[in-house]
Scaffold this motif. Structure first.
Motif, PDB file in Angstrom:
ATOM      1  N   HIS A  14      -9.430  63.014 121.123  1.00 15.63           N
ATOM      2  CA  HIS A  14     -10.236  63.545 120.017  1.00 15.63           C
ATOM      3  C   HIS A  14     -11.626  63.940 120.526  1.00 15.63           C
TER       4      HIS A  14
ATOM      5  N   LEU B  42     -11.364  67.116 122.757  1.00 14.68           N
ATOM      6  CA  LEU B  42     -11.209  68.340 121.971  1.00 14.68           C
ATOM      7  C   LEU B  42     -12.548  68.782 121.385  1.00 14.68           C
ATOM      8  N   GLN B  43     -13.339  67.816 120.952  1.00 11.23           N
ATOM      9  CA  GLN B  43     -14.638  68.140 120.357  1.00 11.23           C
ATOM     10  C   GLN B  43     -15.628  68.610 121.420  1.00 11.23           C
TER      11      GLN B  43
ATOM     12  N   LEU C 164     -12.760  73.059 122.121  1.00 10.81           N
ATOM     13  CA  LEU C 164     -11.437  73.654 121.933  1.00 10.81           C
ATOM     14  C   LEU C 164     -11.125  73.865 120.462  1.00 10.81           C
ATOM     15  N   TRP C 165     -11.884  73.161 119.631  1.00 10.20           N
ATOM     16  CA  TRP C 165     -11.791  73.429 118.202  1.00 10.20           C
ATOM     17  C   TRP C 165     -13.178  73.339 117.609  1.00 10.20           C
TER      18      TRP C 165
ATOM     19  N   ARG D 114      -8.395  70.758 110.651  1.00 12.80           N
ATOM     20  CA  ARG D 114      -9.001  69.914 111.676  1.00 12.80           C
ATOM     21  C   ARG D 114      -9.022  68.450 111.236  1.00 12.80           C
TER      22      ARG D 114
END
Length: 67
Positions: free
Chosen positions: A22, A25-26, A30-31, A38
């Motif tokens: 998690h 990704l943050q 990447l998102w 989300r």
């Protein structure tokens, strides 16, 4: 006592890995906050880590009880 600590830390590893995923990704961007679903993906990712930790803990403690 040492064995219990090792089993506990080993059982927490899937949860820690899901938290790191998690974080990755943050931080890797990447998102973004605008990414659809989300929040749902975050909840599922962390919940899967917790479930796998729980199942691993049960399996490790059952094996220890047999010894």
């Amino acid at each position: 006592m040492t064995r219990q600590i090792i089993v506990f830390l080993l059982a927490l590893s899937p949860w820690a890995l899901s938290l790191y995923a998690h974080y990755w990704l943050q931080q890797g961007e990447l998102w973004s906050p605008e990414t659809p679903y989300r929040a749902v993906i975050s909840v599922v990712l962390i919940a899967l880590g917790m479930v796998f930790s729980f199942l691993l803990y049960i399996r490790l403690t059952r094996n220890r009880a047999k010894l």
